[in-house]
Design an enzyme around this catalytic site. Structure first.
Site, PDB file in Angstrom:
ATOM      1  N   ILE A  14      -0.565  13.909  -2.656  1.00  0.00           N
ATOM      2  CA  ILE A  14      -0.889  15.112  -1.879  1.00  0.00           C
ATOM      3  C   ILE A  14      -0.943  16.355  -2.771  1.00  0.00           C
ATOM      4  CG2 ILE A  14      -0.166  16.576   0.057  1.00  0.00           C
ATOM      5  CD1 ILE A  14      -1.174  13.835   0.937  1.00  0.00           C
ATOM      6  N   THR A  97       6.976  16.822  -2.241  1.00  0.00           N
ATOM      7  CA  THR A  97       7.738  15.722  -2.853  1.00  0.00           C
ATOM      8  C   THR A  97       7.923  14.621  -1.805  1.00  0.00           C
ATOM      9  OG1 THR A  97       9.876  16.682  -2.269  1.00  0.00           O
ATOM     10  CG2 THR A  97       8.965  17.288  -4.436  1.00  0.00           C
ATOM     11  N   VAL A 153       3.036  16.376  10.301  1.00  0.00           N
ATOM     12  CA  VAL A 153       2.782  15.495  11.443  1.00  0.00           C
ATOM     13  C   VAL A 153       1.280  15.362  11.644  1.00  0.00           C
ATOM     14  CG1 VAL A 153       3.107  15.142  13.930  1.00  0.00           C
ATOM     15  CG2 VAL A 153       4.903  16.239  12.577  1.00  0.00           C
ATOM     16  N   GLY A 155      -1.124  14.461   9.647  1.00  0.00           N
ATOM     17  CA  GLY A 155      -2.022  14.701   8.513  1.00  0.00           C
ATOM     18  C   GLY A 155      -3.012  15.818   8.764  1.00  0.00           C
ATOM     19  N   GLY A 208      -4.691  -0.096   0.572  1.00  0.00           N
ATOM     20  CA  GLY A 208      -3.953   1.131   0.263  1.00  0.00           C
ATOM     21  C   GLY A 208      -3.549   1.913   1.497  1.00  0.00           C
ATOM     22  N   GLU A 211       2.067   0.930   2.393  1.00  0.00           N
ATOM     23  CA  GLU A 211       2.821   0.965   1.136  1.00  0.00           C
ATOM     24  C   GLU A 211       3.235  -0.454   0.750  1.00  0.00           C
ATOM     25  OE1 GLU A 211       4.115   3.964  -0.294  1.00  0.00           O
ATOM     26  OE2 GLU A 211       2.975   5.159   1.140  1.00  0.00           O
ATOM     27  N   LYS A 226       8.336  12.142  12.747  1.00  0.00           N
ATOM     28  CA  LYS A 226       7.298  13.064  13.228  1.00  0.00           C
ATOM     29  C   LYS A 226       7.610  13.515  14.647  1.00  0.00           C
ATOM     30  CE  LYS A 226       3.793  11.170  10.165  1.00  0.00           C
ATOM     31  NZ  LYS A 226       2.843  10.066   9.991  1.00  0.00           N
ATOM     32  N   GLY A 318      -4.149  10.672   3.890  1.00  0.00           N
ATOM     33  CA  GLY A 318      -5.221  10.856   2.922  1.00  0.00           C
ATOM     34  C   GLY A 318      -5.034  12.202   2.233  1.00  0.00           C
TER      35      GLY A 318
HETATM   36  N1  LIG Z   1       0.024  10.467   1.469  1.00  0.00           N
HETATM   37  C1  LIG Z   1      -0.324  10.971   2.632  1.00  0.00           C
HETATM   38  O1  LIG Z   1      -1.409  10.722   3.134  1.00  0.00           O
HETATM   39  C2  LIG Z   1       0.597  11.925   3.347  1.00  0.00           C
HETATM   40  C3  LIG Z   1       0.201  12.490   4.568  1.00  0.00           C
HETATM   41  C4  LIG Z   1       1.023  13.407   5.218  1.00  0.00           C
HETATM   42  C5  LIG Z   1       2.249  13.736   4.646  1.00  0.00           C
HETATM   43  N2  LIG Z   1       2.634  13.150   3.470  1.00  0.00           N
HETATM   44  C6  LIG Z   1       3.917  13.559   2.882  1.00  0.00           C
HETATM   45  O2  LIG Z   1       3.658  14.374   1.751  1.00  0.00           O
HETATM   46  C7  LIG Z   1       4.646  14.167   0.754  1.00  0.00           C
HETATM   47  C8  LIG Z   1       3.992  13.750  -0.541  1.00  0.00           C
HETATM   48  O3  LIG Z   1       3.354  12.515  -0.336  1.00  0.00           O
HETATM   49  P1  LIG Z   1       2.575  11.761  -1.498  1.00  0.00           P
HETATM   50  O4  LIG Z   1       1.811  10.685  -0.865  1.00  0.00           O
HETATM   51  O5  LIG Z   1       1.870  12.761  -2.321  1.00  0.00           O
HETATM   52  O6  LIG Z   1       3.792  11.140  -2.331  1.00  0.00           O
HETATM   53  P2  LIG Z   1       3.807  10.784  -3.887  1.00  0.00           P
HETATM   54  O7  LIG Z   1       2.431  10.375  -4.320  1.00  0.00           O
HETATM   55  O8  LIG Z   1       4.944   9.887  -4.111  1.00  0.00           O
HETATM   56  O9  LIG Z   1       4.080  12.186  -4.600  1.00  0.00           O
HETATM   57  C9  LIG Z   1       5.332  12.802  -4.656  1.00  0.00           C
HETATM   58  C10 LIG Z   1       5.455  13.491  -6.011  1.00  0.00           C
HETATM   59  O10 LIG Z   1       6.678  14.226  -6.046  1.00  0.00           O
HETATM   60  C11 LIG Z   1       7.294  13.996  -7.302  1.00  0.00           C
HETATM   61  N3  LIG Z   1       8.722  14.234  -7.256  1.00  0.00           N
HETATM   62  C12 LIG Z   1       9.719  13.392  -6.891  1.00  0.00           C
HETATM   63  N4  LIG Z   1      10.914  14.013  -7.006  1.00  0.00           N
HETATM   64  C13 LIG Z   1      10.671  15.256  -7.457  1.00  0.00           C
HETATM   65  C14 LIG Z   1      11.497  16.373  -7.797  1.00  0.00           C
HETATM   66  N5  LIG Z   1      12.827  16.311  -7.670  1.00  0.00           N
HETATM   67  N6  LIG Z   1      10.900  17.504  -8.225  1.00  0.00           N
HETATM   68  C15 LIG Z   1       9.565  17.575  -8.359  1.00  0.00           C
HETATM   69  N7  LIG Z   1       8.731  16.549  -8.066  1.00  0.00           N
HETATM   70  C16 LIG Z   1       9.287  15.406  -7.611  1.00  0.00           C
HETATM   71  C17 LIG Z   1       6.944  12.560  -7.616  1.00  0.00           C
HETATM   72  O11 LIG Z   1       7.118  12.318  -8.985  1.00  0.00           O
HETATM   73  P3  LIG Z   1       7.489  10.820  -9.469  1.00  0.00           P
HETATM   74  O12 LIG Z   1       6.225  10.057  -9.339  1.00  0.00           O
HETATM   75  O13 LIG Z   1       7.925  11.048 -10.877  1.00  0.00           O
HETATM   76  O14 LIG Z   1       8.565  10.334  -8.592  1.00  0.00           O
HETATM   77  C18 LIG Z   1       5.488  12.512  -7.173  1.00  0.00           C
HETATM   78  O15 LIG Z   1       4.629  12.980  -8.184  1.00  0.00           O
HETATM   79  C19 LIG Z   1       5.599  13.134   1.296  1.00  0.00           C
HETATM   80  O16 LIG Z   1       6.712  13.799   1.835  1.00  0.00           O
HETATM   81  C20 LIG Z   1       4.782  12.437   2.370  1.00  0.00           C
HETATM   82  O17 LIG Z   1       5.591  11.943   3.398  1.00  0.00           O
HETATM   83  C21 LIG Z   1       1.828  12.272   2.813  1.00  0.00           C
END
Ligand SMILES: NC(=O)c1ccc[n+]([C@@H]2O[C@H](COP(=O)([O-])OP(=O)(O)OC[C@H]3O[C@@H](n4cnc5c(N)ncnc54)[C@H](OP(=O)(O)O)[C@@H]3O)[C@@H](O)[C@H]2O)c1
Lengths: 338, 159
Positions: A14, A97, A153, A155, A208, A211, A226, A318
């Protein structure tokens, strides 16, 4: 032209999506809203980038994709997430994060620190909101900063902004919907293709959509988080994740979907909040009901006292879709700033 | 319910109010202004849903305000709801599950369709419950929820 300085904490799927969208939409946002979005900080777990003159979002995006953030000329190991929040002079902190529903960390500390440093916060991270909603709202208010979380919530679907901007005179009586795209995808495939649960799950993983460790989604925890955020923000409740009665989709059989179908129903994992009760459970949904959306879509129905039933549907996940909600929050805050 | 009202203004509203007061849900009202009964009253047919135990109280109330209740027609088991059970349904004695619902007197299992993929695998069943009214249906479903919990079956209810 109003210049708004942003930092992104957590540069994963994200965080990178936000960088990409900032780059893509910067001129459009300048033109349309008179706002110049400048990325000034990126905080990762093991270091970060701080640059008051602006970071090229695409350069950072490309380095992140090849896991070479360390090669950025402004990369510093001591500039991890929390230090970027404290030291980089940003107006708005975008917190992306990973979600953690037990402690809310590291997001909770990030948000609290941002508020105390008088920075507005926009997030997609559900964890802190599901464990410490009241505390966050209170701290933001005390520090006279804004806190927005449209992306947490549904997306891309606008729900909080819809209620805030368009349903101001309504009392929202109840909310129900499909809040997890992974579960919807699995149940849709089981129902339309007659696939077993295991087969549909592994297909979702290959695409994808799910998870590698899908338990957080399929056991209903994600939907529950949510639901808590919806209940607290829209229905004015004070719940945490522990107040939700949860049943996921792992016990659903193909036979049950067939039996449901014969009577004109499909089975969906529904999160529902009504009169103090929060419940996540598989439910029978008539096939022609507005909540019976297929694929990985999300959908939400709000029951209101004036407008009646309002239903919205869209992509619940996404990078680009979720960034749409994040940018919407950023622009809304930016418009209120001098 | 067939009612007879005096031929004076305001009688219809007067007659319908107690139905709402007793939490009846009015479905239709047919008001025969041009017809008169032999007693010189105006006949009205009202269809409404109401919980069974409130009917006699309602009739007393109507009669106390001068309205004649000429006929009460009852359609039992108007409420119908489908549900799905998943788990070891046979091992957990499906007969007993049905008997417990039927024993309430206000609800019955009117349809049951089972699908059993194989021994030791979880089976699925669709059942339809009819009940005398909305409240009774809630009781019946609550009973079914408890049975499902006790027998470790997953109950899927309609939204
Ligand atoms: N993916 C989706 O479609 C989606 C949709 C809606 C909401 N979300 C929410 O958005 C958030 C991010 O999702 P994502 O899919 O982008 O997850 P992600 O790909 O795992 O990205 C999270 C990032 O945060 C980093 N991180 C972890 N601990 C940290 C810290 N202490 N300080 C700074 N950075 C840190 C991680 O680094 P490392 O890789 O080194 O751990 C990673 O680069 C989550 O809370 C998720 O629930 C995601």
């Amino acid at each position: 032209m109003k210049k708004i300085r942003l930092s992104i904490i957590g540069f994963g799927v994200i965080g990178c999506g936000v960088a990409k969208v900032i780059s893509k939409k910067r001129e459009y946002i300048k033109h349309r809203h008179g706002i110049n979005l400048e990325l000034v900080g990126i905080g990762e777990r093991n270091g970060g980038i701080a640059c008051e003159d602006g970071i090229d979002p695409i350069e950072a995006y490309n380095l992140a994709k090849t896991k070479e953030m360390g090669k950025h000329p402004c990369w510093k190991e001591e500039m991890s997430g929390i230090n970027v929040i404290k030291e980089v002079n940003a107006d708005i902190v975008v917190e992306t994060t990973p979600t953690n529903v037990d402690s809310g960390e590291p997001g909770l500390s990030h948000m609290m620190t941002a508020f105390k440093n008088k920075r507005h916060v926009v997030t997609s991270n559900k964890g802190p909101l599901a464990v410490a909603y009241k505390e966050l709202i209170k701290t933001a208010e005390e520090n006279d900063v804004q806190f927005r979380f449209e992306a947490s919530v549904g997306g891309a679907m606008p729900v909080f902004n819809l209620v805030r901007e368009c349903l101001q005179a309504n009392k929202i009586l109840s909310i129900k919907g499909i809040l997890n795209g992974t579960c919807n995808y699995i149940l849709t495939r089981m129902s339309t293709e007659g696939m077993s649960y295991e087969h549909a799950l592994s297909e979702a993983q290959e695409l994808g959509i799910a998870e590698t460790n899908p338990s957080y989604d399929v056991e209903g925890m994600d939907t529950a988080c949510k639901l808590v955020i919806l209940a607290n923000e829209i229905l004015g409740m004070d719940n945490t994740y522990k107040d939700v009665e949860i049943e996921g989709i792992t016990r659903i059989t193909i036979e049950s979907l067939k039996l449901a179908s014969d009577k004109g129903y499909t089975i969906k994992l529904i999160g529902e909040v009504e009169t103090e009760k929060l419940r996540v459970a598989p439910r029978l949904v008539p096939k022609d009901h507005p909540l019976a959306v297929g694929g990985a879509l999300n959908v939400m129905s709000l029951n209101t006292d004036l407008a009646g039933e309002i239903t919205i549907t869209g992509k619940g996940a996404g990078a680009i879709e979720t960034s749409s909600s994040i940018l919407s929050d950023v622009i809304n805050i930016a418009k209120t700033l001098r | 319910m067939d009612l007879e009202l005096k031929d004076t203004p305001g009688q219809l509203v007067l007659a319908l109010q107690p139905i709402s007061d007793f939490e009846g849900n009015i479905v239709s009202v047919v008001h025969h202004r041009d017809k008169k009964t032999p007693r010189g009253m105006i006949p009205v047919q009202v269809a409404f849903e109401i919980s069974g135990e409130k009917v006699s109280g309602l009739i007393n109330k109507l009669e106390s305000i001068g309205i004649i209740v000429a006929r009460v027609g009852e359609e039992r088991l108007r409420e119908s709801r489908a549900g799905i059970l998943i788990g070891h349904i046979i091992h957990s004695d499906i007969r007993d599950t049905i008997d417990q619902i039927d024993a309430t007197g206000y609800a019955e299992v009117v349809d049951l369709t089972m699908s059993m993929p194989g021994i030791d695998q979880r089976s699925s069943a669709r059942l339809v419950i009819n009940a005398t009214g909305k409240v009774e249906m809630e009781y019946a479903v609550e009973l079914l929820r408890n049975i499902a919990r006790e027998k470790d079956l997953l109950l899927i209810e309609p939204i």
